[in-house]
Scaffold this active site. Structure first.
Site, short mmCIF file in Angstrom:
data_model
loop_
_atom_site.label_atom_id
_atom_site.label_comp_id
_atom_site.label_asym_id
_atom_site.label_seq_id
_atom_site.Cartn_x
_atom_site.Cartn_y
_atom_site.Cartn_z
N GLU A 60 0.82 -1.22 0.00
CA GLU A 60 0.00 0.00 0.00
C GLU A 60 0.85 1.27 0.00
OE1 GLU A 60 -0.57 -2.61 1.94
OE2 GLU A 60 -2.47 -3.37 1.14
N HIS A 129 -11.36 -5.40 8.18
CA HIS A 129 -12.15 -5.27 6.95
C HIS A 129 -13.41 -4.43 7.14
CE1 HIS A 129 -9.56 -8.61 5.90
NE2 HIS A 129 -9.96 -8.55 4.64
#
Lengths: 323, 395
Positions: A60, A129
């Site tokens: 990321e 999540h």
């Protein structure tokens, strides 16, 4: 005007932006052949090629850091972070470079980068999540932060965010990806604006992202009991566009701010602070909040307790009306 | 070339201890057999089978030019230190000892190439045509970098260690996407500068991974100056840094970072590899930070003065001077003229610094956004009004 899901509305928005400007790139993990884990980028790699839809290494910081470099080169990257809880390796690049290059260079190097982040809970997922980290970005000078709540906004806000010359952190309500709605033929509102999505007169309810639907349902339920809720979709979290909220609170005298995020030092606390500054003499009750808790997101069997639902929103409304 | 693995100690107990390192081993480390060198510390020009041809065109005029670059860079660097000591700068980041590493690389870049510096690259800035006075604002606190990074093809200084390795890789990916890689006359490459300490950062690792995955035309130029503030190289790596490239699937070269010709030759080769589509490349310029990390640092707390004395024998400027005199017959008038020019530069640098005005408070709010937000607009208006309310009080 067409009817489609929120995910497909994003897809058509991305497609339109890529057709309009060859400098627009889509990049992220699994966004190419797979079309993204939520299929938001479905078909784009096939139609625009792998030099404009980049399946990236699993990193990321790399996604954001190379997007910064591509923007210096003149591209307009649209980054996908696969899930909210995975953005943090890229947070350094977002805070230290993406947010500051324009300021550091005194406008000589703009940073037209969009970072798309599916956020929020309600899908029964494992840890990391289901988070709502928007305040961590709204707090950072140099970034703009928006959240869409329906297919129309999803389509038009992503196009507006890509066209903007500032870095935009674009939050997508992942549990609403499959909800259907109409998409207008032209942008229904400017990007950095909030909107009254249901008019009312007794209590103002300000919300964003996945909970706009919840609040609208709460307003229907409240109406059955004779209570009129005005629901405002904030849409833009930094800068906040609180003009419509101030105007509404001056009429209702009561405000409930709703979010999935933990309440401490959050978007909801910012709204509360600003409303008491601007509407002090109009308030009939303290600004109340209905939010997640100041705890990590729980195991998913508990998420219905963590997430504000219709009943908790109505409970907040009841408390506001008790004053 | 010897087995690259031979350096790795088979018995961990045979690795140099911290005490060994601190007692001067680092000062006597010649960089190993893979070190590329074209000019010895004694000023003797030597050849290198692989890279010598990349500096074969360097004659007396060119070498005089690099000498001048290095002397002028060192001179304004020393002036920066002095200005900090006199309270004119908040901090200065000295490059003393790294002149050859930076001028060699900087002079290998063409006008089309892009460079991403860390914050010590004053010599590279010089080569990119960024006037030394443009560096002053960062350290005086009047700006965060005043040059135009796009025009100069020299990005602003990056202070967060290693961030720029990903930014440079992304830029280089863009060069490739635009078709600027190949045999054409418009081919470009990117050079990314960082230090030995940065190699422990995830962003440097990710930069290597991404550059390899996208065949990005980027030269990773690591100036190994042996120290990350107080932490010696041994705390960052077990293997020589250039050997790390192998693990990412691209070439790594260790060059004598105090040898401007070797740095030039290896950089020219590496940039051409990248321009023609064979990137990325890692260069480890083996050098030494002869001064403190910054003017706020005190190296006497963590390293021996002996180490510096040993590295002075390998000074990057002195070896060029000796070569110019002994092998090329350059007379004293050249050295005198460079000295004079350097003093003029230092005087101009100093005068510019002393005359720099503080920015007005409106600067805090400018260019935060392309589209200023209403709330920042309101904060700006309120503060400027508050600020202006004091304007009459001094009189």
């Amino acid at each position: 005007m067409s009817t489609t899901t929120l995910a497909k509305a994003l897809n058509s928005g991305l497609r339109a932006a890529m057709e309009e400007d060859p400098r627009v790139l889509v990049m992220g993990e699994d966004v190419g052949k797979l079309g993204g884990v939520f299929r938001v980028t479905d078909g784009l790699a096939k139609d625009f090629g792998e030099q404009r839809v980049l399946d990236t290494p699993l990193s990321e910081s790399g996604i954001i850091g190379t997007a910064v470099g591509l923007a210096i080169r003149g591209f307009r990257p649209v980054c996908e972070i696969q899930f909210d809880g995975f953005v943090f390796p890229g947070y350094d690049q977002i805070v230290s470079q993406l947010a500051k290059v324009r300021y550091r260079s005194q406008g000589k190097v703009p940073m037209p980068v969009v970072v798309r982040i599916p956020f929020g809970g309600g899908i029964g997922a494992v840890e990391h999540h289901s988070e709502s980290p928007e305040a961590l970005f709204a707090h950072v000078a140099g970034l703009k932060v928006v959240a869409c709540s329906n297919p129309d906004d999803a389509h038009w806000m992503i196009r507006q965010a890509i066209a903007a010359d500032d870095p935009v952190i674009f939050f997508e309500p992942k549990r609403r990806y499959w909800e259907k709605g109409a998409v207008s033929d032209s942008a229904p509102a400017p990007l950095y604006s909030s909107r009254v999505v249901r008019a009312g007169s007794d209590v103002t309810v300000a919300c964003y992202g996945p909970l706009v639907k919840t609040c609208l349902e709460a307003a229907v339920a409240a109406a059955e009991e004779g209570r009129s809720l005005e629901v405002i979709d904030l849409r833009t979290l930094s800068p906040l566009d609180l003009g419509p909220v101030f105007e509404s609170v001056r009429r209702t005298g009561r405000l409930v701010v709703v979010s999935e995020a933990p309440p401490e030092t959050s978007v909801t606390s910012e709204v509360a602070a600003r409303v008491q500054e601007e509407c002090f003499h109009s308030l009939e009750a303290p600004v109340l909040r209905v939010t997640g808790f100041d705890a990590p997101y729980p195991p998913s069997r508990l998420e219905e307790d963590f997430l504000p639902d219709l009943d908790r929103v109505l409970d907040g409304v009841d408390r506001a009306l008790e004053y | 070339m010897s087995d690259p693995q031979s350096w790795v100690p088979t018995d961990p107990r045979s690795a140099p201890s911290r005490e060994h390192v601190l007692s001067g081993l680092k000062g006597t480390d010649e960089g190993g057999p893979e070190l590329v060198q074209l000019l010895t510390p004694e000023g003797v020009r030597v050849d290198d089978e692989r890279f010598g041809s990349w500096a074969a065109d360097v004659g007396v005029a060119e070498l005089q030019g690099y000498y001048r670059d290095m002397v002028l860079t060192r001179r304004f660097d020393r002036e920066g230190n002095a200005l900090q000591r006199q309270g004119q700068l908040g901090i200065w980041v000295p490059l003393l000892g790294q002149e050859a590493a930076q001028i060699g690389a900087g002079r290998a870049l063409t006008a089309r190439d892009m460079a991403f510096p860390s914050y010590r690259e004053h010599g590279v800035a010089w080569c990119r045509g960024v006037d030394p006075t443009e560096l002053l604002g960062i350290f005086r606190g009047t700006d965060h970098g005043s040059w135009d990074p796009i025009e100069a093809r020299f990005h602003l200084y990056t202070i967060v260690i290693g961030n720029q390795c990903l930014n440079a890789t992304g830029y280089a990916m863009g060069q490739r996407f635009e078709g600027k890689v190949g045999d054409g006359p418009d081919a470009e490459a990117t050079m990314c500068f960082f230090g030995d300490g940065a190699t422990s950062q995830g962003d440097v690792h990710e930069g290597f991974v991404w550059a390899a995955a996208f065949d990005a035309p980027v030269v990773f130029y690591c100036q190994n100056n042996q120290w990350a503030i107080s932490v010696p190289l041994e705390k960052q790596t077990r293997v020589p840094l250039f050997q790390r490239a192998r693990g990412y699937g691209f070439p790594g070269v260790r060059v004598d970072g105090n040898d401007v010709l070797a740095c030039l030759a290896v950089s020219r080769w590496a940039l051409e590899e990248c321009r023609t589509g064979n990137g990325p490349v890692l260069i480890e310029a083996f050098t030494y930070r002869m001064d403190a990390h910054t003017t706020s640092d005190d190296p006497s707390r963590y390293r021996l003065a002996d180490e510096l004395e040993l590295w002075k024998l390998k000074d990057p400027i002195e070896r060029v001077r000796v070569n110019l005199v002994r092998e090329l017959g350059v007379g004293p008038e050249f050295f005198d003229s460079v000295q004079e020019e350097s003093d003029e530069l230092a005087a101009r640098f100093r005068a510019f610094c002393l005359a720099m005005p503080d920015p007005g408070p409106e600067r805090m709010f400018s260019e935060v956004y392309a589209e200023l937000s209403p709330q920042l607009e309101a904060e700006k208006a309120a503060y400027l009004e508050y600020h202006a309310s004091f304007s009459g009080e001094a009189s």
